[in-house]
Design a protein around this motif. Structure first.
Motif, PDB file in Angstrom:
ATOM      1  N   GLU A  62       0.817  -1.203   0.000  1.00  0.00           N
ATOM      2  CA  GLU A  62       0.000   0.000   0.000  1.00  0.00           C
ATOM      3  C   GLU A  62       0.855   1.258   0.000  1.00  0.00           C
ATOM      4  O   GLU A  62       2.000   1.255   0.463  1.00  0.00           O
ATOM      5  N   ASP A  63       0.286   2.321  -0.568  1.00  0.00           N
ATOM      6  CA  ASP A  63       0.891   3.641  -0.467  1.00  0.00           C
ATOM      7  C   ASP A  63      -0.115   4.528   0.262  1.00  0.00           C
ATOM      8  O   ASP A  63      -1.074   4.021   0.846  1.00  0.00           O
ATOM      9  N   LYS A  64       0.065   5.834   0.230  1.00  0.00           N
ATOM     10  CA  LYS A  64      -0.805   6.701   1.023  1.00  0.00           C
ATOM     11  C   LYS A  64      -2.241   6.745   0.511  1.00  0.00           C
ATOM     12  O   LYS A  64      -3.161   7.095   1.254  1.00  0.00           O
ATOM     13  N   ASP A  65      -2.450   6.355  -0.750  1.00  0.00           N
ATOM     14  CA  ASP A  65      -3.791   6.419  -1.328  1.00  0.00           C
ATOM     15  C   ASP A  65      -4.429   5.067  -1.636  1.00  0.00           C
ATOM     16  O   ASP A  65      -5.653   4.954  -1.706  1.00  0.00           O
ATOM     17  N   ASN A  66      -3.606   4.051  -1.840  1.00  0.00           N
ATOM     18  CA  ASN A  66      -4.132   2.772  -2.321  1.00  0.00           C
ATOM     19  C   ASN A  66      -3.608   1.577  -1.540  1.00  0.00           C
ATOM     20  O   ASN A  66      -2.455   1.546  -1.119  1.00  0.00           O
ATOM     21  N   ARG A  67      -4.479   0.607  -1.368  1.00  0.00           N
ATOM     22  CA  ARG A  67      -4.123  -0.665  -0.744  1.00  0.00           C
ATOM     23  C   ARG A  67      -4.357  -1.739  -1.808  1.00  0.00           C
ATOM     24  O   ARG A  67      -5.467  -1.880  -2.333  1.00  0.00           O
ATOM     25  N   ILE A  68      -3.294  -2.496  -2.112  1.00  0.00           N
ATOM     26  CA  ILE A  68      -3.369  -3.470  -3.194  1.00  0.00           C
ATOM     27  C   ILE A  68      -3.179  -4.889  -2.663  1.00  0.00           C
ATOM     28  O   ILE A  68      -2.246  -5.167  -1.911  1.00  0.00           O
ATOM     29  N   PHE A 104     -12.680   5.741   4.688  1.00  0.00           N
ATOM     30  CA  PHE A 104     -11.691   4.813   4.142  1.00  0.00           C
ATOM     31  C   PHE A 104     -10.516   5.652   3.654  1.00  0.00           C
ATOM     32  O   PHE A 104     -10.655   6.415   2.702  1.00  0.00           O
ATOM     33  N   THR A 105      -9.381   5.539   4.295  1.00  0.00           N
ATOM     34  CA  THR A 105      -8.238   6.379   3.940  1.00  0.00           C
ATOM     35  C   THR A 105      -7.536   5.923   2.664  1.00  0.00           C
ATOM     36  O   THR A 105      -6.805   6.681   2.054  1.00  0.00           O
ATOM     37  N   ARG A 106      -7.760   4.668   2.275  1.00  0.00           N
ATOM     38  CA  ARG A 106      -7.124   4.135   1.070  1.00  0.00           C
ATOM     39  C   ARG A 106      -8.148   3.419   0.195  1.00  0.00           C
ATOM     40  O   ARG A 106      -9.055   2.763   0.696  1.00  0.00           O
ATOM     41  N   ASN A 107      -7.948   3.539  -1.108  1.00  0.00           N
ATOM     42  CA  ASN A 107      -8.761   2.762  -2.038  1.00  0.00           C
ATOM     43  C   ASN A 107      -8.243   1.327  -2.005  1.00  0.00           C
ATOM     44  O   ASN A 107      -7.037   1.103  -1.940  1.00  0.00           O
ATOM     45  N   VAL A 108      -9.156   0.371  -2.063  1.00  0.00           N
ATOM     46  CA  VAL A 108      -8.754  -1.036  -2.001  1.00  0.00           C
ATOM     47  C   VAL A 108      -8.970  -1.705  -3.355  1.00  0.00           C
ATOM     48  O   VAL A 108     -10.065  -1.669  -3.915  1.00  0.00           O
ATOM     49  N   TYR A 109      -7.915  -2.310  -3.862  1.00  0.00           N
ATOM     50  CA  TYR A 109      -7.976  -3.065  -5.112  1.00  0.00           C
ATOM     51  C   TYR A 109      -7.528  -4.497  -4.810  1.00  0.00           C
ATOM     52  O   TYR A 109      -6.398  -4.724  -4.391  1.00  0.00           O
ATOM     53  N   THR A 110      -8.421  -5.434  -5.007  1.00  0.00           N
ATOM     54  CA  THR A 110      -8.093  -6.843  -4.809  1.00  0.00           C
ATOM     55  C   THR A 110      -8.072  -7.525  -6.167  1.00  0.00           C
ATOM     56  O   THR A 110      -9.067  -7.494  -6.898  1.00  0.00           O
ATOM     57  N   ILE A 111      -6.943  -8.116  -6.517  1.00  0.00           N
ATOM     58  CA  ILE A 111      -6.783  -8.789  -7.814  1.00  0.00           C
ATOM     59  C   ILE A 111      -6.629 -10.285  -7.573  1.00  0.00           C
ATOM     60  O   ILE A 111      -5.718 -10.712  -6.859  1.00  0.00           O
ATOM     61  N   VAL A 112      -7.526 -11.068  -8.130  1.00  0.00           N
ATOM     62  CA  VAL A 112      -7.499 -12.522  -7.958  1.00  0.00           C
ATOM     63  C   VAL A 112      -7.125 -13.171  -9.285  1.00  0.00           C
ATOM     64  O   VAL A 112      -7.798 -12.962 -10.298  1.00  0.00           O
ATOM     65  N   LYS A 146     -13.734   4.097  -5.260  1.00  0.00           N
ATOM     66  CA  LYS A 146     -12.813   3.603  -6.283  1.00  0.00           C
ATOM     67  C   LYS A 146     -12.448   2.133  -6.069  1.00  0.00           C
ATOM     68  O   LYS A 146     -11.750   1.535  -6.876  1.00  0.00           O
ATOM     69  N   HIS A 147     -12.921   1.544  -4.960  1.00  0.00           N
ATOM     70  CA  HIS A 147     -12.575   0.162  -4.635  1.00  0.00           C
ATOM     71  C   HIS A 147     -13.018  -0.791  -5.757  1.00  0.00           C
ATOM     72  O   HIS A 147     -14.104  -0.654  -6.310  1.00  0.00           O
ATOM     73  N   LYS A 148     -12.159  -1.764  -6.056  1.00  0.00           N
ATOM     74  CA  LYS A 148     -12.492  -2.738  -7.104  1.00  0.00           C
ATOM     75  C   LYS A 148     -11.992  -4.132  -6.716  1.00  0.00           C
ATOM     76  O   LYS A 148     -10.911  -4.279  -6.149  1.00  0.00           O
ATOM     77  N   LEU A 149     -12.802  -5.127  -7.044  1.00  0.00           N
ATOM     78  CA  LEU A 149     -12.433  -6.533  -6.900  1.00  0.00           C
ATOM     79  C   LEU A 149     -12.325  -7.077  -8.316  1.00  0.00           C
ATOM     80  O   LEU A 149     -13.309  -7.090  -9.062  1.00  0.00           O
ATOM     81  N   ILE A 150     -11.126  -7.506  -8.686  1.00  0.00           N
ATOM     82  CA  ILE A 150     -10.860  -7.887 -10.076  1.00  0.00           C
ATOM     83  C   ILE A 150     -10.473  -9.363 -10.182  1.00  0.00           C
ATOM     84  O   ILE A 150      -9.594  -9.830  -9.451  1.00  0.00           O
ATOM     85  N   PHE A 151     -11.127 -10.080 -11.081  1.00  0.00           N
ATOM     86  CA  PHE A 151     -10.826 -11.496 -11.313  1.00  0.00           C
ATOM     87  C   PHE A 151     -10.164 -11.655 -12.678  1.00  0.00           C
ATOM     88  O   PHE A 151     -10.654 -11.127 -13.681  1.00  0.00           O
TER      89      PHE A 151
END
Length: 243
Positions: A62-68, A104-112, A146-151
């Motif tokens: 993660e950085d200050k804006d995004n959690r990956i 939510f301090t960070r946008n969350v992007y989960t890539i599966v 901006k949160h996204k769950l990506i498959f």
């Protein structure tokens, strides 16, 4: 051809994609966001448990804006979609520190990344996105979440697969038989991945974990086939009885 450890095994995938430069390049092509991170964590878990089920993330940064978060799974199990939605939601909920501020301090992007085609044909795409943004009456996004769950499904790459993502999925797909075309090692952004997963670069400890992983997947596949056969026999017997 280059002999490699297939990227369907978590050990090999995390060894390669756990490198900061590879991780950030992959993420940028998948979500379109350039991230600045100090470290990529493997088997990451939060210090305090969130929810009733403890979880670990394959790759986390993660950085200050995004959690990956990046997860890799070889066989799709029955709770596949629900489980990764849970992972995604927990990573959002963990950011809420008190009852006063729900921000939510960070946008969350989960890539599966799924490295086998599900037998139940429940996945028919190479890239699917669960977008949590709000839409108005006309279907226009309001850019609130901006949160996204990506498959991602490398085996189902097709002409409609977005070009930036397509090359990564084709690389993963090509590795699944244990070999890679020599051309991959000539492409700058993939050269390091090829080097990381070469058979002769895998340590004895990593190889032992890969063998354990392969054995476990074999057991799960065997149990699935056994259950399927028992279900068929039960259906036949029921049909005979009803007939």
């Amino acid at each position: 051809m280059i002999e490699v450890i297939p990227l369907k095994y978590g050990v090999a995938f995390k060894k390669a994609f756990g490198k900061k430069e590879i991780f950030t390049s992959f993420v940028k092509d998948v979500i379109g966001v350039k991230i600045k991170i100090d470290e990529v964590h493997q088997e990451y878990e939060y210090k305090e448990r969130i929810g009733k089920v403890a979880i670990k993330y394959d790759l986390f940064a993660e950085d200050k804006d995004n959690r990956i978060i990046i997860e890799v799974q070889q066989l799709k199990e029955g709770d596949f979609f629900d489980r990764f939605m849970y992972y995604h939601i927990i990573s959002m909920a963990e950011q809420v520190s008190n009852y006063i501020d729900y921000r939510f301090t960070r946008n969350v992007y989960t890539i599966v990344v799924l490295t086998s085609v599900p037998r139940d044909k429940s996945i028919k795409f190479s890239m699917g996105i669960a977008d949590m943004d709000v839409k108005d009456e006309e279907g226009k996004k309001q850019d609130i979440y901006k949160h996204k769950l990506i498959f991602l499904e490398p085996r189902l790459v097709n002409k409609k697969t977005p070009e930036p993502v397509k090359k990564w999925l084709e690389l993963i797909k090509d590795s699944l038989d244990g070999t890679l075309d020599e051309e991959w090692s000539k492409i700058k952004e993939f050269k390091k991945i090829v080097e990381e997963i070469k058979v002769d670069k895998i340590s004895p400890e990593e190889l032992a974990r890969i063998k354990d992983e392969a054995a476990w997947e074999k057991v799960k596949k065997s149990e699935f086939e056994k259950g399927k056969e028992e279900g068929i026999q039960e259906g036949i017997q029921k049909g005979i009885q009803e007939g």
